[in-house]
Write an enzyme that holds these catalytic residues in place. Sequence first.
Site: not given
Ligand code: S3P
Length: 437
Positions: A27, A314
């Site tokens: 981000r 995660d």
């Molecule tokens: C993330 C959101 C999660 C997470 C991924 C990173 C992010 O995924 O599992 O490792 O940086 O927004 P999902 O949005 O598919 O839940």
Amino acid sequence: MRKLTTNLPHGLRGELQVPGDKSISHRSIIFGAVADGITDISHFLPSSDCLTTVRAFAAMGVPIKRNGDRVSMHGIGFSGLRRPQQPLDMGNSGTTARLLLGVLSGRPFSTRLFGDASLSRRPMRRVTDPLEQTGARFAVSESGTLPITVHGRPDPSPIRYRLPIASAQLKSALILAALQAAGESTIIEKLPTRDHTERMLEAFGGKLRRNGTVIRVAGRPMLRGQSVTIPGDLSSAAFFITAAALVPGSNITLHNVGVNPTRTGFLDILKKMGASITVVNRHGRIEPAADLRIRSSMLHAATLTEKDIPASIDELPLVALLATQAEGITTITGAGELRVKETDRIAVVSEELRRLGADIVELPDGMRIRGNAALRAPGDCRVSSHGDHRIGMMLAVAALITRGSLTLAGDNAIAISYPNFFTDLTQLTGDKRGVVQ
Ligand code: S3P
């Protein structure tokens, strides 16, 4: 292939600073690119996933300089982004692909995105369908996956959307699209998910109104470059937290770890299981951080349901490993999203831990794990990451409490989020048996 340290005869000791947070690193590049002026980032995570995001924005004309974990970039605003000369390679990075779909939906050009074999199996219609509300069009392959060609809409419409799944990537893609529309967009979450995008947007000068799970995003804000310091990644710290909780005699301190409340579900679960974790020295401006002290202790089983999942998603492979050593039966349900991560993490965690003697039953949306299992590697046992970084690291931690000798296939996947994982693990275990020079 890597030989792992098994049956560690003593606890983990010492202190460590884990690398920068992966979600926040992505981000910081995205906001640094679409803001105006200089953004300086420190403690950036230089892992292959985050470098995929750097390369994508560099290919769209953003000047980005990186020196180790420091990045300096010159933002050119959404309107400064140029059509890349080549299709953009998303590698293994779901976060890059999904957030970029949001950015590109409002740009007046067409771009093709493709990824590696694992990413090309992951669902993308969850993002492209709601983004069509902006007027953008997407040529998505039959299976609803990458490769995708984005036909951006020069003057995108605002969005109103209720998310059918709890996903921070989907929410963030919609926010990034909403920022390019004239007017206010409304995004309603199913359950609260990590809010790094919202925090960073506000820090760069954007306007948001948040009320429970309802997020209202003002279109076309003035975004200005910032100085961003990224905290350590709790999802990376989680491997050492698990190791210290499990190996008797352990006592470690992890410095400057991100403790954003939308991410700390794993710490809450561990505390409920009886782990000894102390959170001290809280600090941080955009994102809260703290030092974590962990000591080994006896654990008991836990029951996790849908509401517990987003803040620990995660870390669930590690919860499964911890549960194999706890007293009682742990049940995880409402975690069907695990099936569409870098691998099907319900199937892969069950398969690999069963190889070591764990008693795990796969459920359609979770796992049931019997505790007090004596993990053993029969003969010359080989486990595999299946190309999934978090599975590889979870297995390296499992090895520490496994009798026998163990090799890990697909250990190179670990560089997706933690290139120096084995060096850092060795620093805490002080045991070089598993280190391949
Ligand atoms: C993330 C959101 C999660 C997470 C991924 C990173 C992010 O995924 O599992 O490792 O940086 O927004 P999902 O949005 O598919 O839940």
